[in-house]
Design an enzyme around this catalytic site. Structure first.
Site, PDB file in Angstrom:
ATOM      1  CD  GLU A  50       9.016  18.973   4.430  1.00 27.92           C
ATOM      2  OE1 GLU A  50       8.211  19.924   4.552  1.00 27.92           O
ATOM      3  OE2 GLU A  50       8.657  17.806   4.165  1.00 27.92           O
ATOM      4  CG  PHE A 112       4.051  10.271  -5.626  1.00 30.28           C
ATOM      5  CD1 PHE A 112       3.000  11.185  -5.641  1.00 30.28           C
ATOM      6  CD2 PHE A 112       4.532   9.836  -4.400  1.00 30.28           C
ATOM      7  CE1 PHE A 112       2.460  11.657  -4.457  1.00 30.28           C
ATOM      8  CE2 PHE A 112       3.984  10.300  -3.210  1.00 30.28           C
ATOM      9  CZ  PHE A 112       2.945  11.209  -3.246  1.00 30.28           C
ATOM     10  CD  GLN A 113       6.057  12.824  -1.908  1.00 34.90           C
ATOM     11  OE1 GLN A 113       6.906  12.058  -1.460  1.00 34.90           O
ATOM     12  NE2 GLN A 113       5.209  13.493  -1.137  1.00 34.90           N
ATOM     13  CE  LYS A 162      12.228   4.234  -0.728  1.00 38.02           C
ATOM     14  NZ  LYS A 162      10.766   4.254  -0.562  1.00 38.02           N
ATOM     15  CG  MET A 473       9.930  47.296   7.403  1.00 31.59           C
ATOM     16  SD  MET A 473      10.550  48.744   8.296  1.00 31.59           S
ATOM     17  CE  MET A 473      11.947  48.042   9.167  1.00 31.59           C
TER      18      MET A 473
END
Lengths: 565, 158
Positions: A50, A112-113, A162, A473
Site C-alpha cells: 500500500e 478485525f482490521q 464497508k 548519507m
C-alpha cells in the site's frame, strides 16, 4: 440516480477524469473493487504494497499535474499507506486516498482490521473525511478533489465504512461546492506587489529564491520570463529543480545544505530575496540567525502560514504564484537589468572560485559521473525520480534538468523507498519518456517488491542503483561528525541485484566501467522492461559542498581542490 | 511577564461537525503550542461552534497559531483578542458548617452566589475575569472549600 456507495466512488472518479488508480484490495474495500472490476473507464494498477500505491500516485500526480488517486483497505492497508500520505503532505502533492473501513456497526469495537484511520491521517493530510452516510459521498468526494488540487495542494483522505459502500442513495455529482470556510486566496495584493517591485528596483544585489510552489502552480514559464526580463540571478530549492533550464545563465544553482558555493554565497550576500513558492526550510537556510542577514524579504506564497513562519517577510504577498508573477511582469519596467551587472559578475566569480564539481580520482566509478552521463545521453527525454540519500543530492546537483515536473523526489519527508514506486507512477503518466529512478543500495530494498508491478503492468522503469555498499548519507555524517564510527551503515551483505530483478521477470546489470554502463543503459532502454542497473561506485565519496546541520549557509565544507576533474 | 510567555486569548469559529475539536487540539499538540484552557459550544441557530482558547506564546508564535488554525478546512474565522471582555466561571463546594453569609457576600462581589444547598454542602458559583477568579479562589481558602471546578474562558471583542 440511485446507486450504491461503491458505485458512487467509481462514478465520482470518472467524473473527475481520473484515468489511473493505484491500489491494493482487501476486506473493507471489496465492494468498491467489485465495481472497479465491472468498469472500463479507468485503469487500476495493483502495486505490491500500500505504501507503494500512494508513492506511485504521487509520482503520477507530479508528472501529470493531475490529482493522484490511491485506494486501500482498512487497518494495515491504511497504516501502510500513512508514509505516502505524510510524504505527499510535506511536498504539497495533490492526492485523493480512499480507504475502506470496517462497517459503521463495528466501528469502535476493535473489529478485525479496524484502526482509527482518520485519527491517524489527521496530522498528515490537508483534510480527511469519515463517510457515515452514502448520501454524503458525492459531496465529500467532490470536495476531496477540489481541496486536494486548490490552494496549497495536498493529500485528502476519505475513509469509507464497508456498509456505506453497500448503502443505496442518490448520486448527483453536478452539485455546487459550498465550502464557506475554505476559500484559497489566489490574487496577490496589487499595492504590495507594486511596493515589492520598487524595492527590487532600488536593490543592488537582488536574488530570486525559487521553490517547489512554482512547479505546483504551473508557473515556470512566467517565472522564466520574469527572471530573464529583470536579469536577476536565481537559486532553486531542491523541490524547484527544472524551473529554470540547467544551462540558464541566470541560474546560479541549488541552494541549501548541499547547494553550490555560489548559490549559498549569493543567498548570504543578497540585499533582497524574492522568494517564490519557497518556505525557508531548515535544509535551505542553515542557521536562521545568520541567514541572509542583510536582506529584505519579499515572500510570495499561496499558503499564508508559510510566510513569516521562519524568516520575517518585509513584503508578504499571499497568492497564486502564476497570478502574482504575471502581475510582477506587468510592472517589470521599473527594473533595469543593467543595474545588476556587477552583482552578476560577483556570482560568476563565486562560481569560478568553487564550482560544483567532482574528481574522477578513484578506481571505481564516481556516482556523479553516472548521473551526468545519464543526463548527457537522455537529458530532456527522461523523467527522473530518486530515493533518499547521497544519490538523491547528487542527482539534484548534477542532472541537467530542463523542465518543471521532470524531477520527482521526496523532499520534505525524505522517504527511502519512495523512488521506485514513484517512478512507476511517473511512467504511467508519461509513457513516452524514459523513467529513470536513481537509487541507492539502501533505498532500493525498501520497495523492491514493486518489480512485480512494473513487470505486470509493463512499466519499464530503469532503476540505477548507485551501489557503495553503504547507507551512504548516514555514513557521510558518521565520517564527518561521529569520528567515522559506522554504526549499522555498512551494507556489505547484499542481494544479487541481477538475480533479484530477474526473479520478477525484469532485467539486471552489474557495471563497473563507463563502457559497461553505457551498454547496460542502452540495452535496458531497448529491452523495454523494468531494469536494475547496479553501478559499483566509489564507497567513500561525500556529497559536497555541505553546510553542517545547524551551521551558517556561508560556512560550507567544500570539495578539496585537485588538479584535474 | 516576558513576551515569549505572554497570555493570549484566541476565538475560533468552526463548522460544528464530527472530529473538528480533534483537528484543533491536534494542531496545537503537533506543533508544540500550549492550550491553557479551552471552551467550546455551538453558536445558536447556525452550523458553527465557537472555541475560546487561552494560550501563550510570542507574537510570532501567536501569528503562526492563527494562520495554522485558519488553514484547517472547517475553520471559518480566527480572532486574536486584543481588547475584550473575558469571563470565566467557577463552582465551589463548601461544608454547610462554614459561614454561609460571608461566602455569599464574597460570591456576590464576583458576580455569583450560593446556587445549591444540600444536607452537608453548599455549592457557590462565581463568574468574572480570570485574574479576579484567581483572587476569589485565594480569598475563600479559609472557608475550607471541598471541591473547585473552574471553566475555560469565554471572550468577546469590545
Amino acid at each position: 440516480m440511485q446507486i450504491s456507495g461503491a458505485q458512487m466512488v467509481i462514478e465520482a472518479l470518472i467524473a473527475e477524469g481520473v484515468d489511473t488508480v493505484f491500489g491494493y484490495p482487501g476486506g473493507a474495500i471489496m465492494n468498491v473493487y467489485d465495481e472497479i472490476y465491472k468498469q472500463d473507464k479507468f485503469h487500476h494498477i495493483l502495486t505490491r504494497h500500500e505504501q507503494a500505491a500512494v508513492h506511485a500516485a504521487e509520482g503520477y500526480a507530479k508528472v501529470s499535474a493531475k490529482v493522484g488517486v490511491a485506494m486501500i483497505t482498512s487497518g494495515p492497508g491504511f497504516t501502510n499507506a500513512v508514509t505516502g500520505l505524510a510524504d505527499a503532505y510535506m511536498d504539497s502533492i495533490p492526492l485523493v486516498v480512499i480507504s475502506g473501513q470496517v462497517p459503521m456497526t463495528l466501528i469502535g469495537t476493535d473489529a478485525f482490521q479496524e484502526i482509527d484511520a482518520v485519527g491517524i491521517s489527521r496530522s498528515c493530510t490537508k483534510h480527511n473525511y469519515l463517510v457515515t452516510d452514502a448520501a454524503d459521498l458525492p459531496r465529500i468526494l467532490k470536495e476531496a478533489f477540489y481541496i486536494a488540487r486548490s490552494g496549497r495542494p495536498g493529500p485528502v483522505h476519505v475513509d469509507i465504512p464497508k456498509d456505506v459502500t453497500a448503502q443505496i442513495a442518490t448520486f448527483d455529482y453536478d452539485i455546487a461546492l459550498d465550502l464557506e470556510t475554505y476559500k484559497p486566496h489566489t490574487k496577490g495584493n496589487p499595492r504590495q506587489i507594486k511596493k515589492a517591485m520598487q524595492a527590487i528596483a532600488d536593490a543592488k544585489r537582488p536574488l530570486f529564491y525559487l521553490g517547489g510552489g512554482i512547479i505546483n502552480a504551473n508557473a515556470a514559464d512566467e517565472v522564466r520570463e520574469l527572471v530573464h526580463t529583470t536579469g536577476i540571478p536565481a537559486v532553486e530549492t531542491f523541490m524547484a529543480r527544472g524551473t529554470l533550464e540547467h544551462n540558464d545563465a541566470l541560474l546560479i544553482g541549488m541552494v541549501g545544505m548541499h547547494g553550490s558555493y555560489a548559490a549559498n554565497m549569493a543567498m548570504s550576500e543578497t540585499d533582497i530575496i524574492i522568494a517564490l513558492g519557497a518556505r525557508f526550510d531548515d535544509r535551505v537556510t542553515g542557521k536562521l540567525s545568520e541567514f541572509a542577514k542583510n536582506a529584505t524579504v519579499i515572500h510570495v506564497d499561496i499558503d499564508p502560514a508559510s510566510i513569516s513562519k521562519l524568516v520575517n517577510a518585509n513584503f508578504p504577498i499571499v497568492g497564486d504564484i502564476k497570478s502574482v508573477v504575471k502581475d510582477m511582469l506587468a510592472q517589470s519596467s521599473v527594473i533595469d537589468a543593467q543595474n545588476y551587472e556587477q552583482w552578476r559578475e560577483t556570482i560568476v566569480n563565486f562560481n569560478e572560485l568553487h564550482p560544483l564539481t567532482y574528481y574522477e580520482d578513484s578506481e571505481r566509478l564516481k556516482p556523479q559521473w553516472v548521473i551526468e552521463r545519464v543526463g548527457a545521453l537522455l537529458g530532456d527525454n527522461a523523467n527522473i525520480s530518486t530515493d533518499v540519500g547521497q544519490h538523491q543530492m547528487w542527482t539534484a546537483q548534477f542532472y541537467p534538468f530542463s523542465r518543471p515536473r521532470q524531477f520527482v523526489s521526496s523532499g520534505g519527508l525524505g522517504t527511502m523507498g519512495f523512488g521506485f514506486p514513484a517512478a512507476i507512477g511517473v511512467k504511467a503518466a508519461a509513457p513516452e519518456k524514459t523513467s529513470i529512478n536513481f537509487t541507492g543500495d539502501g533505498s532500493i530494498l525498501m520497495n523492491c517488491q514493486e518489480l512485480m508491478t512494473a513487470v505486470e503492468k509493463k512499466l519499464p522503469v530503469i532503476n540505477i542503483i548507485l551501489n557503495n555498499n553503504f547507507l551512504g548519507m548516514v555514513r557521510q555524517w558518521q565520517t564527518l561528525f561521529y569520528d567515522d564510527r559506522h554504526a549499522e551503515t555498512d551494507l556489505s551483505v547484499q542481494p544479487d541485484f541481477i538475480k533479484l530483478a530477474e526473479a520478477f521477470g525484469g532485467v539486471g546489470y552489474r557495471v563497473t566501467t563507463k563502457e559497461e554502463f553505457d551498454a547496460a543503459l542502452e540495452d535496458a532502454i531497448k529491452k523495454d522492461v523494468v531494469a536494475f542497473i547496479e553501478v559499483k561506485v566509489e564507497r567513500f565519496e561525500n556529497v559536497m559542498p555541505m553546510v553542517p546541520s545547524g551551521g551558517s549557509l556561508f560556512n560550507m565544507m567544500l570539495l578539496e581542490k585537485k588538479e584535474s576533474k | 511577564m516576558s513576551d515569549s510567555s505572554a497570555r493570549r486569548v484566541v476565538s475560533v469559529i468552526v463548522v460544528n461537525e464530527a472530529s473538528v475539536l480533534s483537528r484543533i487540539t491536534d494542531l496545537f499538540s503537533g506543533r508544540g503550542y500550549n492550550i491553557t484552557s479551552l471552551t467550546v459550544a455551538p453558536i445558536p441557530e447556525s452550523r458553527y461552534s465557537r472555541l475560546t482558547i487561552v494560550t501563550s506564546g510570542s507574537v510570532r508564535v501567536i501569528e503562526q497559531i492563527t494562520k495554522q488554525l485558519h488553514k484547517l478546512i472547517p475553520v471559518l474565522r480566527v480572532y486574536e483578542h486584543e481588547d475584550m471582555v473575558e469571563k470565566e466561571m467557577a463552582l465551589i463546594k463548601f461544608p454547610i458548617t462554614e459561614n454561609l453569609s460571608d461566602i455569599n457576600t464574597l460570591c456576590e462581589s464576583y458576580n455569583g452566589k450560593i446556587v445549591n444547598v444540600g444536607e452537608n454542602v453548599v455549592i457557590a458559583m462565581v463568574a468574572d475575569e480570570p485574574k479576579r477568579i484567581d483572587n476569589f479562589l485565594c480569598a475563600i481558602k479559609r472557608y475550607n472549600p471541598k471541591e473547585i471546578v473552574r471553566s475555560g474562558s469565554v471572550a468577546l471583542e469590545r
